[in-house]
Motif scaffolding. Structure first.
Motif, PDB file in Angstrom:
ATOM      1  N   UNK A 224     -91.327  17.365  42.205  1.00  0.00           N
ATOM      2  CA  UNK A 224     -92.074  18.253  43.399  1.00  0.00           C
ATOM      3  C   UNK A 224     -91.297  19.521  43.245  1.00  0.00           C
ATOM      4  N   UNK A 225     -91.890  20.568  43.505  1.00  0.00           N
ATOM      5  CA  UNK A 225     -91.222  21.903  43.425  1.00  0.00           C
ATOM      6  C   UNK A 225     -91.744  22.665  45.030  1.00  0.00           C
ATOM      7  N   UNK A 226     -90.837  23.353  45.398  1.00  0.00           N
ATOM      8  CA  UNK A 226     -91.307  23.892  46.866  1.00  0.00           C
ATOM      9  C   UNK A 226     -91.059  25.608  46.564  1.00  0.00           C
ATOM     10  N   UNK A 227     -92.317  25.951  47.053  1.00  0.00           N
ATOM     11  CA  UNK A 227     -92.724  27.429  47.062  1.00  0.00           C
ATOM     12  C   UNK A 227     -93.094  28.032  48.328  1.00  0.00           C
ATOM     13  N   UNK A 228     -92.473  28.843  49.001  1.00  0.00           N
ATOM     14  CA  UNK A 228     -92.908  29.732  50.128  1.00  0.00           C
ATOM     15  C   UNK A 228     -93.412  28.493  50.974  1.00  0.00           C
ATOM     16  N   UNK A 229     -92.650  27.529  51.502  1.00  0.00           N
ATOM     17  CA  UNK A 229     -93.197  26.528  52.316  1.00  0.00           C
ATOM     18  C   UNK A 229     -94.212  25.689  52.081  1.00  0.00           C
ATOM     19  N   UNK A 230     -94.315  25.415  50.729  1.00  0.00           N
ATOM     20  CA  UNK A 230     -95.421  24.740  50.095  1.00  0.00           C
ATOM     21  C   UNK A 230     -94.738  23.531  49.117  1.00  0.00           C
ATOM     22  N   UNK A 231     -95.022  22.368  49.537  1.00  0.00           N
ATOM     23  CA  UNK A 231     -94.452  21.361  48.415  1.00  0.00           C
ATOM     24  C   UNK A 231     -95.573  21.105  47.499  1.00  0.00           C
ATOM     25  N   UNK A 232     -95.422  21.496  46.331  1.00  0.00           N
ATOM     26  CA  UNK A 232     -96.357  21.246  45.121  1.00  0.00           C
ATOM     27  C   UNK A 232     -95.862  19.909  44.303  1.00  0.00           C
ATOM     28  N   UNK A 233     -96.828  18.804  44.363  1.00  0.00           N
ATOM     29  CA  UNK A 233     -96.683  17.812  43.734  1.00  0.00           C
ATOM     30  C   UNK A 233     -97.189  17.681  42.300  1.00  0.00           C
ATOM     31  N   UNK A 234     -96.207  17.165  41.317  1.00  0.00           N
ATOM     32  CA  UNK A 234     -96.631  17.311  39.985  1.00  0.00           C
ATOM     33  C   UNK A 234     -96.596  15.623  39.533  1.00  0.00           C
ATOM     34  N   UNK A 235     -97.448  15.500  38.377  1.00  0.00           N
ATOM     35  CA  UNK A 235     -97.372  14.192  37.622  1.00  0.00           C
ATOM     36  C   UNK A 235     -98.617  13.961  37.080  1.00  0.00           C
ATOM     37  N   UNK A 236     -98.888  12.532  36.772  1.00  0.00           N
ATOM     38  CA  UNK A 236    -100.032  12.004  36.365  1.00  0.00           C
ATOM     39  C   UNK A 236    -100.648  10.820  37.139  1.00  0.00           C
ATOM     40  N   UNK A 237    -101.895  10.893  37.223  1.00  0.00           N
ATOM     41  CA  UNK A 237    -102.316   9.737  38.007  1.00  0.00           C
ATOM     42  C   UNK A 237    -103.875   9.445  37.605  1.00  0.00           C
ATOM     43  N   UNK A 238    -104.285   8.162  37.907  1.00  0.00           N
ATOM     44  CA  UNK A 238    -105.653   7.793  37.657  1.00  0.00           C
ATOM     45  C   UNK A 238    -106.305   7.753  38.784  1.00  0.00           C
ATOM     46  N   UNK A 239    -105.982   8.117  40.010  1.00  0.00           N
ATOM     47  CA  UNK A 239    -106.510   7.992  41.192  1.00  0.00           C
ATOM     48  C   UNK A 239    -106.198   9.152  42.087  1.00  0.00           C
ATOM     49  N   UNK A 240    -107.511  10.039  42.399  1.00  0.00           N
ATOM     50  CA  UNK A 240    -107.729  10.811  43.207  1.00  0.00           C
ATOM     51  C   UNK A 240    -107.025  10.400  44.580  1.00  0.00           C
ATOM     52  N   UNK A 241    -107.430   9.061  45.126  1.00  0.00           N
ATOM     53  CA  UNK A 241    -107.100   8.622  46.374  1.00  0.00           C
ATOM     54  C   UNK A 241    -105.891   8.340  46.598  1.00  0.00           C
ATOM     55  N   UNK A 242    -104.867   8.035  45.554  1.00  0.00           N
ATOM     56  CA  UNK A 242    -103.635   7.883  45.721  1.00  0.00           C
ATOM     57  C   UNK A 242    -102.844   9.367  45.966  1.00  0.00           C
ATOM     58  N   UNK A 243    -103.335  10.266  45.098  1.00  0.00           N
ATOM     59  CA  UNK A 243    -102.903  11.658  45.337  1.00  0.00           C
ATOM     60  C   UNK A 243    -103.079  12.253  46.640  1.00  0.00           C
ATOM     61  N   UNK A 244    -104.319  12.107  47.359  1.00  0.00           N
ATOM     62  CA  UNK A 244    -104.483  12.429  48.674  1.00  0.00           C
ATOM     63  C   UNK A 244    -103.498  11.693  49.687  1.00  0.00           C
ATOM     64  N   UNK A 245    -103.387  10.417  49.330  1.00  0.00           N
ATOM     65  CA  UNK A 245    -102.563   9.717  50.180  1.00  0.00           C
ATOM     66  C   UNK A 245    -101.061  10.381  50.003  1.00  0.00           C
ATOM     67  N   UNK A 246    -100.691  10.740  48.911  1.00  0.00           N
ATOM     68  CA  UNK A 246     -99.478  11.269  48.598  1.00  0.00           C
ATOM     69  C   UNK A 246     -99.391  12.622  49.586  1.00  0.00           C
ATOM     70  N   UNK A 247    -100.505  13.376  49.425  1.00  0.00           N
ATOM     71  CA  UNK A 247    -100.303  14.829  50.188  1.00  0.00           C
ATOM     72  C   UNK A 247    -100.090  14.529  51.547  1.00  0.00           C
ATOM     73  N   UNK A 248    -100.833  13.474  52.382  1.00  0.00           N
ATOM     74  CA  UNK A 248    -100.870  13.197  53.521  1.00  0.00           C
ATOM     75  C   UNK A 248     -99.595  12.652  53.982  1.00  0.00           C
ATOM     76  N   UNK A 249     -98.736  12.016  53.237  1.00  0.00           N
ATOM     77  CA  UNK A 249     -97.544  11.493  53.469  1.00  0.00           C
ATOM     78  C   UNK A 249     -96.552  12.821  53.626  1.00  0.00           C
ATOM     79  N   UNK A 250     -96.507  13.578  52.541  1.00  0.00           N
ATOM     80  CA  UNK A 250     -95.886  14.728  52.732  1.00  0.00           C
ATOM     81  C   UNK A 250     -95.918  15.703  53.843  1.00  0.00           C
TER      82      UNK A 250
END
Length: 273
Positions: A224-250
Protein backbone atom coordinates in the motif's frame (compact mmCIF):
# COMPACT_ATOMS: atom_id res chain seq x y z
CA UNK A 1 18.37 14.73 11.50
CA UNK A 2 18.67 11.62 9.36
CA UNK A 3 18.04 7.94 9.09
CA UNK A 4 21.30 6.30 8.06
CA UNK A 5 21.15 2.92 6.35
CA UNK A 6 24.31 0.88 6.01
CA UNK A 7 24.78 -1.98 3.58
CA UNK A 8 27.97 -3.97 3.98
CA UNK A 9 29.96 -6.87 2.66
CA UNK A 10 31.03 -9.50 5.15
CA UNK A 11 34.30 -8.43 6.84
CA UNK A 12 33.89 -4.83 5.65
CA UNK A 13 33.54 -3.82 9.33
CA UNK A 14 30.00 -2.48 9.05
CA UNK A 15 29.20 -2.89 12.75
CA UNK A 16 32.44 -1.24 13.78
CA UNK A 17 31.80 1.78 11.57
CA UNK A 18 28.19 2.01 12.78
CA UNK A 19 29.24 2.01 16.44
CA UNK A 20 31.80 4.79 15.90
CA UNK A 21 29.34 6.81 13.81
CA UNK A 22 26.60 6.51 16.44
CA UNK A 23 28.92 8.03 19.04
CA UNK A 24 29.99 10.85 16.74
CA UNK A 25 26.43 11.88 15.85
CA UNK A 26 24.76 10.83 19.10
CA UNK A 27 22.52 8.52 17.06
CA UNK A 28 21.17 5.12 18.10
CA UNK A 29 22.72 2.17 16.30
CA UNK A 30 19.97 -0.41 15.81
CA UNK A 31 21.86 -3.67 15.57
CA UNK A 32 21.16 -6.68 13.41
CA UNK A 33 20.16 -8.62 16.53
CA UNK A 34 17.61 -5.99 17.56
CA UNK A 35 15.89 -6.11 14.18
CA UNK A 36 15.93 -9.91 14.25
CA UNK A 37 14.34 -9.95 17.70
CA UNK A 38 11.66 -7.51 16.56
CA UNK A 39 10.81 -9.62 13.48
CA UNK A 40 10.34 -12.66 15.73
CA UNK A 41 8.39 -10.61 18.29
CA UNK A 42 6.03 -9.46 15.55
CA UNK A 43 5.22 -13.07 14.74
CA UNK A 44 7.71 -14.61 12.31
CA UNK A 45 8.81 -18.05 13.58
CA UNK A 46 12.39 -18.10 14.83
CA UNK A 47 12.87 -21.54 13.30
CA UNK A 48 12.27 -20.11 9.81
CA UNK A 49 14.62 -17.14 10.10
CA UNK A 50 17.69 -18.99 8.74
CA UNK A 51 15.87 -19.61 5.44
CA UNK A 52 15.27 -15.95 4.67
CA UNK A 53 17.22 -13.56 6.91
CA UNK A 54 19.78 -11.90 4.62
CA UNK A 55 19.90 -15.12 2.65
CA UNK A 56 19.05 -16.01 -0.90
CA UNK A 57 15.89 -18.17 -0.62
CA UNK A 58 15.99 -21.56 -2.30
CA UNK A 59 13.67 -22.12 -5.24
CA UNK A 60 10.79 -23.53 -3.22
CA UNK A 61 11.35 -21.18 -0.28
CA UNK A 62 10.96 -18.25 -2.68
CA UNK A 63 7.50 -19.46 -3.71
CA UNK A 64 5.84 -20.18 -0.38
CA UNK A 65 3.83 -17.79 1.78
CA UNK A 66 6.59 -17.67 4.38
CA UNK A 67 8.53 -15.42 2.01
CA UNK A 68 5.79 -12.78 1.98
CA UNK A 69 5.36 -13.07 5.73
CA UNK A 70 9.05 -12.46 6.30
CA UNK A 71 9.00 -9.46 3.94
CA UNK A 72 5.99 -7.89 5.67
CA UNK A 73 7.56 -8.33 9.10
CA UNK A 74 11.04 -7.11 8.14
CA UNK A 75 9.64 -4.00 6.42
CA UNK A 76 7.54 -3.22 9.48
CA UNK A 77 10.54 -3.66 11.78
CA UNK A 78 12.69 -1.38 9.61
CA UNK A 79 10.00 1.32 9.43
CA UNK A 80 9.45 1.17 13.19
CA UNK A 81 13.18 1.67 13.67
CA UNK A 82 13.27 4.55 11.19
CA UNK A 83 10.38 6.27 12.98
CA UNK A 84 12.62 6.69 16.04
CA UNK A 85 14.62 9.29 14.07
CA UNK A 86 18.38 9.83 14.27
CA UNK A 87 19.14 6.12 13.92
CA UNK A 88 21.58 3.91 12.06
CA UNK A 89 20.09 0.73 10.60
CA UNK A 90 22.37 -1.95 9.20
CA UNK A 91 21.53 -4.65 6.69
CA UNK A 92 18.29 -6.42 5.67
CA UNK A 93 17.80 -4.14 2.70
CA UNK A 94 16.92 -1.12 4.83
CA UNK A 95 18.43 1.16 2.17
CA UNK A 96 15.95 -0.29 -0.36
CA UNK A 97 12.96 0.03 1.98
CA UNK A 98 13.80 3.67 2.73
CA UNK A 99 15.21 4.75 -0.62
CA UNK A 100 12.40 7.26 -1.25
CA UNK A 101 12.73 8.88 2.19
CA UNK A 102 14.23 12.38 1.72
CA UNK A 103 16.36 12.32 4.89
CA UNK A 104 17.69 8.80 4.41
CA UNK A 105 21.43 8.61 3.82
CA UNK A 106 22.45 5.22 2.45
CA UNK A 107 26.05 4.05 2.48
CA UNK A 108 27.63 0.82 1.29
CA UNK A 109 30.77 -0.48 2.97
CA UNK A 110 33.07 -2.73 0.96
CA UNK A 111 36.63 -4.00 1.10
CA UNK A 112 38.97 -5.80 -1.26
CA UNK A 113 39.06 -9.58 -1.08
CA UNK A 114 42.55 -9.78 0.43
CA UNK A 115 41.56 -7.49 3.30
CA UNK A 116 38.37 -9.41 3.94
CA UNK A 117 40.20 -12.73 3.93
CA UNK A 118 42.80 -11.43 6.38
CA UNK A 119 40.14 -10.09 8.74
CA UNK A 120 38.23 -13.38 8.79
CA UNK A 121 41.43 -15.37 9.28
CA UNK A 122 42.33 -13.24 12.28
CA UNK A 123 38.86 -13.05 13.82
CA UNK A 124 37.88 -16.71 13.52
CA UNK A 125 41.31 -18.37 13.19
CA UNK A 126 40.22 -19.71 9.82
CA UNK A 127 42.34 -20.89 6.91
CA UNK A 128 42.40 -18.85 3.73
CA UNK A 129 40.18 -21.48 2.10
CA UNK A 130 37.59 -21.19 4.87
CA UNK A 131 37.64 -17.39 4.68
CA UNK A 132 37.19 -17.37 0.90
CA UNK A 133 34.33 -19.84 1.18
CA UNK A 134 32.59 -17.62 3.74
CA UNK A 135 33.04 -14.54 1.54
CA UNK A 136 31.65 -16.28 -1.54
CA UNK A 137 28.71 -17.70 0.38
CA UNK A 138 27.88 -14.37 2.03
CA UNK A 139 28.17 -12.34 -1.18
CA UNK A 140 25.92 -14.80 -3.02
CA UNK A 141 23.34 -14.85 -0.22
CA UNK A 142 23.18 -11.08 0.12
CA UNK A 143 22.93 -10.56 -3.64
CA UNK A 144 20.12 -13.13 -3.81
CA UNK A 145 18.35 -11.67 -0.78
CA UNK A 146 18.23 -8.14 -2.22
CA UNK A 147 17.23 -9.37 -5.67
CA UNK A 148 14.48 -11.67 -4.39
CA UNK A 149 12.92 -9.39 -1.80
CA UNK A 150 13.53 -5.89 -3.21
CA UNK A 151 14.38 -6.45 -6.88
CA UNK A 152 17.62 -4.48 -6.57
CA UNK A 153 21.27 -5.24 -7.27
CA UNK A 154 23.10 -4.59 -4.02
CA UNK A 155 26.34 -4.17 -5.98
CA UNK A 156 24.87 -1.25 -7.97
CA UNK A 157 26.77 1.72 -6.56
CA UNK A 158 24.20 4.19 -7.90
CA UNK A 159 21.71 3.02 -5.25
CA UNK A 160 23.79 4.61 -2.49
CA UNK A 161 24.79 8.12 -1.52
CA UNK A 162 28.31 6.84 -0.96
CA UNK A 163 30.40 3.67 -1.21
CA UNK A 164 33.37 3.46 1.14
CA UNK A 165 36.20 0.95 0.90
CA UNK A 166 37.29 0.07 4.44
CA UNK A 167 40.28 -1.72 3.00
CA UNK A 168 41.67 1.74 2.19
CA UNK A 169 39.93 3.83 4.84
CA UNK A 170 39.96 3.21 8.59
CA UNK A 171 36.71 2.67 10.48
CA UNK A 172 37.22 6.04 12.18
CA UNK A 173 37.74 7.81 8.85
CA UNK A 174 34.74 6.04 7.31
CA UNK A 175 32.55 7.22 10.19
CA UNK A 176 33.89 10.76 9.74
CA UNK A 177 33.02 10.68 6.02
CA UNK A 178 29.47 9.52 6.70
CA UNK A 179 28.97 12.05 9.49
CA UNK A 180 30.10 14.86 7.20
CA UNK A 181 27.82 13.57 4.43
CA UNK A 182 24.85 13.65 6.80
CA UNK A 183 25.63 17.08 8.19
CA UNK A 184 26.17 18.66 4.75
CA UNK A 185 23.32 16.89 2.91
CA UNK A 186 20.25 16.63 5.12
CA UNK A 187 18.37 19.91 5.51
CA UNK A 188 15.65 20.80 8.01
CA UNK A 189 13.14 20.67 5.17
CA UNK A 190 14.32 17.22 4.09
CA UNK A 191 14.07 16.01 7.66
CA UNK A 192 10.47 17.19 7.99
CA UNK A 193 9.48 15.65 4.65
CA UNK A 194 11.30 12.44 5.50
CA UNK A 195 9.58 12.08 8.85
CA UNK A 196 6.19 12.44 7.12
CA UNK A 197 7.09 9.87 4.46
CA UNK A 198 8.19 7.38 7.12
CA UNK A 199 4.98 8.00 9.09
CA UNK A 200 2.86 7.26 6.00
CA UNK A 201 4.94 4.22 5.02
CA UNK A 202 4.58 2.79 8.52
CA UNK A 203 0.81 3.29 8.50
CA UNK A 204 0.61 1.64 5.09
CA UNK A 205 2.69 -1.35 6.21
CA UNK A 206 0.63 -1.77 9.37
CA UNK A 207 -2.63 -1.96 7.42
CA UNK A 208 -1.08 -4.45 4.98
CA UNK A 209 0.01 -6.65 7.88
CA UNK A 210 -3.47 -6.43 9.35
CA UNK A 211 -5.12 -7.41 6.06
CA UNK A 212 -2.68 -10.27 5.61
CA UNK A 213 -2.26 -11.69 9.11
CA UNK A 214 -5.53 -10.82 10.85
CA UNK A 215 -8.06 -10.86 8.03
CA UNK A 216 -6.10 -13.37 5.91
CA UNK A 217 -7.14 -11.80 2.63
CA UNK A 218 -5.92 -13.66 -0.42
CA UNK A 219 -4.20 -10.86 -2.33
CA UNK A 220 -0.74 -11.58 -3.67
CA UNK A 221 2.18 -9.12 -3.84
CA UNK A 222 0.09 -6.85 -1.61
CA UNK A 223 1.42 -3.45 -0.64
CA UNK A 224 0.00 0.00 0.00
CA UNK A 225 0.92 3.62 -0.50
CA UNK A 226 -0.61 6.73 1.03
CA UNK A 227 -1.21 9.87 -1.01
CA UNK A 228 -3.17 12.89 0.23
CA UNK A 229 -5.11 11.00 2.91
CA UNK A 230 -5.88 8.16 0.52
CA UNK A 231 -4.65 4.60 1.02
CA UNK A 232 -3.95 3.00 -2.36
CA UNK A 233 -3.88 -0.79 -2.28
CA UNK A 234 -1.70 -2.64 -4.79
CA UNK A 235 -1.35 -6.32 -5.65
CA UNK A 236 -2.87 -9.12 -7.70
CA UNK A 237 -6.14 -10.94 -7.03
CA UNK A 238 -8.66 -13.12 -8.86
CA UNK A 239 -11.62 -11.82 -6.83
CA UNK A 240 -13.17 -8.34 -7.01
CA UNK A 241 -15.15 -9.27 -3.89
CA UNK A 242 -11.96 -9.74 -1.87
CA UNK A 243 -10.67 -6.38 -3.11
CA UNK A 244 -13.91 -4.69 -2.01
CA UNK A 245 -13.61 -6.40 1.36
CA UNK A 246 -10.07 -5.08 1.71
CA UNK A 247 -11.20 -1.53 0.94
CA UNK A 248 -14.00 -1.75 3.52
CA UNK A 249 -11.54 -2.96 6.14
CA UNK A 250 -9.14 -0.10 5.39
CA UNK A 251 -11.92 2.47 5.74
CA UNK A 252 -12.99 0.89 9.03
CA UNK A 253 -9.45 0.62 10.42
CA UNK A 254 -8.37 4.04 9.14
CA UNK A 255 -11.52 6.21 9.32
CA UNK A 256 -9.65 9.43 8.51
CA UNK A 257 -8.48 8.03 5.16
CA UNK A 258 -10.09 7.18 1.85
CA UNK A 259 -9.34 3.80 0.27
CA UNK A 260 -8.64 3.15 -3.39
CA UNK A 261 -7.71 -0.01 -5.30
CA UNK A 262 -4.86 -0.29 -7.77
CA UNK A 263 -5.03 -4.10 -7.61
CA UNK A 264 -4.82 -6.05 -10.86
CA UNK A 265 -7.70 -8.50 -11.27
CA UNK A 266 -6.54 -11.64 -13.05
CA UNK A 267 -9.34 -14.19 -13.14
CA UNK A 268 -7.14 -17.20 -13.85
CA UNK A 269 -4.43 -16.11 -11.43
CA UNK A 270 -3.32 -18.96 -9.18
CA UNK A 271 -1.82 -17.98 -5.86
CA UNK A 272 1.13 -19.90 -4.54
CA UNK A 273 0.98 -21.88 -1.31
Amino acid sequence: MAVITLSRQVAAHGDEVAEILAKKLNYRFITRKEIEERIIELGFPKSKMPRYDERKPGFFASLVKDRDEYLYYVQLAILEAAEEKNVIIIGRGAFAVLQKVPNNISVRLVADEATRVKRLEEEFKWTKKQALQRIQESDSNRAGFHSNFYNVDVDDDTLFHSVINTGFVSEEAAADLIARLVEETVTVEQEAKGNKVIEDMLKAQKIINKLYFEYKLNIDFMHATIEDKTVILHGVSDSPAIVEQALRIIKNEMPNYEAKSAISIVHDFKTYQ
